[in-house]
Design an enzyme around this catalytic site. Sequence first.
Site, short mmCIF file in Angstrom:
data_model
loop_
_atom_site.label_atom_id
_atom_site.label_comp_id
_atom_site.label_asym_id
_atom_site.label_seq_id
_atom_site.Cartn_x
_atom_site.Cartn_y
_atom_site.Cartn_z
N TYR A 1 -60.13 -16.32 -77.20
CA TYR A 1 -60.43 -14.94 -77.60
C TYR A 1 -61.83 -14.60 -77.12
O TYR A 1 -62.76 -15.40 -77.29
CB TYR A 1 -60.37 -14.81 -79.13
CG TYR A 1 -60.75 -13.44 -79.61
CD1 TYR A 1 -59.79 -12.46 -79.82
CD2 TYR A 1 -62.09 -13.10 -79.83
CE1 TYR A 1 -60.13 -11.19 -80.24
CE2 TYR A 1 -62.45 -11.82 -80.24
CZ TYR A 1 -61.46 -10.87 -80.45
OH TYR A 1 -61.82 -9.61 -80.85
N GLU B 1 -61.84 -6.00 -75.58
CA GLU B 1 -61.27 -7.21 -76.14
C GLU B 1 -60.30 -7.86 -75.16
O GLU B 1 -59.42 -7.20 -74.62
CB GLU B 1 -60.52 -6.88 -77.44
CG GLU B 1 -60.03 -8.11 -78.17
CD GLU B 1 -59.18 -7.74 -79.38
OE1 GLU B 1 -59.68 -7.88 -80.51
OE2 GLU B 1 -58.03 -7.32 -79.20
#
Length: 388
Positions: free
Chosen positions: A109, A197
């Site tokens: 992530y 993101e």
Amino acid sequence: MNIHEYQAKRLFRDYGIAVPEGHQADTPEHAGQVARELGGSGWVVKAQVHAGGRGKAGGVRLAHSHQEVLDFSRDMLGKRLVTAQTDSAGLPVERLLIEKIYPIKSEFYLSALVDRVSSRILFIASAAGGMDIEAVARDTPERIISLQIHPAAGLQSYQCRKIAFALQLAGEQIKALETIMRGMYQLLLAKDASQIEINPLILTEQGQLLALDAKINFDDNAVAMHPDILDMRDPGQEDRKENKAQQYGLNYITLDGTIGCMVNGAGLAMATMDLVKLNGGAPANFLDVGGGTTPERVAEAFKLILSDGKVKAILINIFGGIVQCDIIARGILAAVKEVHVKVPVVVRLEGTNAEAGRQLLADSGLNLIAETDLATAAAQVVALAEAA
Ligand code: ADP
Ligand code: MG
């Protein structure tokens, strides 16, 4: 403002962030053609909607033949996709992204965002990326690392290395991560994004780092300065009522409950919603009609609330400081004349010209319940919604 994954990946390419080979398509045949042009023997078919959680909702499917690309595309296009991040109605799938399947060794992530608390740009990373990042944040927050970027110094190489080590990268991959982080940092600044993101950022079996997913949010207050970003807007993915509200200068946000709220001032609107909740009810919306409002705007606001099929009762709470209560009353009456109101309406008017406003409503012969005390009004509207 949000954009689609395929648009975000186009921006990623412009800023040197490695992404999978792929192309968007808006018909099954087009999707099949993209797969043939990409070559290889496996393709992922990805629904383009302004929400994550697609993988778990059938919006990301791995195809192993051209026929499967066609079949999956037919399944998805023209339907609505409901994920954990959409409401129960879901979002329309009008476009797909077709990409090659990559053999995944690890899923990480990585995101960059404007952190309001520290007034800095923040990078957040985790070795435990992929579809369950929310659970990681909840259950094992120590597996998530973050670092602040000093605005004068900018992103430093040692900071990129720190994240690379946390992700257990080595050799060339450390440099590759730095290239990706620098791209994200420049893109965030150049386009006034509030968040970028990448989940997952993958390490392939061959040792390549790729942004497999891409999500960018832009600051609504800055987007007017970026016509290229504004061009990427897809109103089909946005809330129809919120768009309409924007046209009339109303601050409106759709919520899940049954009690429509019309309030002047954001603070009072929040307090009103709190009181509705305290009494066991749930607001259907947040709505701030603003200070210097007109009868027309109040009428539009009222129509907006009524256009929501979930609404079982309405609470109007106006404190006339700048706005005058009789203006609000006239707006309500104008709206009621245009649309048929079937739900009970509780009105609390207080402040400038409150008496005149209440009189107008009383004289109208309409079924409006006037209250002067906010706590009583909130309790009453909740009881009326429950009885409906
Ligand atoms: P979402 O976050 O909306 O669920 P993602 O784009 O993150 O959608 O995809 C979900 C999952 O699908 C990824 O975590 C990955 O495991 C898999 N996936 C997506 N694209 C590919 C690809 N090109 N090759 C292999 N697997 C993929
Ligand atoms: Mg994802």
